[in-house]
Design a protein around this motif. Sequence first.
Motif, PDB file in Angstrom:
ATOM      1  N   ARG A  73       8.212  -3.581  -5.006  1.00  0.00           N
ATOM      2  CA  ARG A  73       8.007  -2.196  -5.097  1.00  0.00           C
ATOM      3  C   ARG A  73       6.532  -1.600  -4.572  1.00  0.00           C
ATOM      4  NH1 ARG A  73       9.715  -1.542 -10.368  1.00  0.00           N
ATOM      5  NH2 ARG A  73       7.816  -1.114 -11.172  1.00  0.00           N
ATOM      6  N   SER A  76       6.019   0.368  -1.599  1.00  0.00           N
ATOM      7  CA  SER A  76       6.402   1.670  -1.528  1.00  0.00           C
ATOM      8  C   SER A  76       5.524   2.447  -2.388  1.00  0.00           C
ATOM      9  CB  SER A  76       7.874   1.984  -1.496  1.00  0.00           C
ATOM     10  OG  SER A  76       8.065   1.582  -2.930  1.00  0.00           O
ATOM     11  N   GLU A  77       4.566   2.168  -3.347  1.00  0.00           N
ATOM     12  CA  GLU A  77       4.092   2.523  -4.431  1.00  0.00           C
ATOM     13  C   GLU A  77       2.389   2.084  -4.214  1.00  0.00           C
ATOM     14  OE1 GLU A  77       7.216   3.444  -7.569  1.00  0.00           O
ATOM     15  OE2 GLU A  77       5.610   2.077  -8.193  1.00  0.00           O
TER      16      GLU A  77
END
Length: 298
Positions: A73, A76-77
């Motif tokens: 994750r 994307s962050e």
Amino acid sequence: MNTGLPRLPRILLLGHRGQVGWELRRALAPLGEVHAWDHPELDLADGEMLERVVRQVAPAIIVNAAAYTAVDRAESEPERARQVNALAPERLARLARDTGTWLVHYSTDYVYDGRQQRPYVETDPTGPLNTYGRTKLEGDQAVQASGCAHLIFRLCWVYGMRGNNFLLTMLRLARERETLRVVADQIGSPTWCRLIAEATALALQQVLVQPDPERWSGVYHLRCAGETSWYEFARRIVETVPAGERKCREVIPIRTEEYPTPARRPAWSVLSCEKLERTFGLALPHWETALRLALGGE
């Protein structure tokens, strides 16, 4: 009434709900007065809140077990990962320096690129392959550059009996699926989080006896002995599930490219712990022994 006994040092533990943090709360208790904080009562991305907590507790030791650990994750962050993994440790290190506080911080094998075939030592060149590794390395470097008294422990393939981790996933899937396909070309050392917490406490015990930053401060690798692949680790886990509960009949080895993920992983994550043993006299058991202990075996 003054008993004449020395006051126990205050220890600020951040991330006490995580795998390592959960075990640290117990392991650190004999050393001092543990003040445990975690999300949502504390947001590591909020610098003012972080400083307020440190000033309020006024600890002798800060143990930062909090991190953004969602490796895929993080791709994307990236900014959120950087806030927690890099900027928060930088703020903590600055506060620790200004208040004369020791800082314990946890890092990862993912700061290396996994291209060499011998155990990494702490002075080897880094080269993270993903956002998680890059942000963790940035945090390491900020702590080292701050001038605070610090211990940075780089960990490898951490698992435990709570939360989300490879061990619990394999135990669940072994009861649900007849076949498991697991990556066999990534090599590392599975490490039980309880042993990480206990080793941390033993190291800090020595620091409290002789709090000399010149002697102790630095980066240390901390992982169980031995090495294996995710595939072999999975096989060992599946074998521990009682036959009457086990649905899985076969664990199939696959290549990394057969299991694509948003974040690249290093193929070789074996860390040398010689510095840890030389400095603190600490060595963790073989990963298979640790797995038996974690699962309640002898």
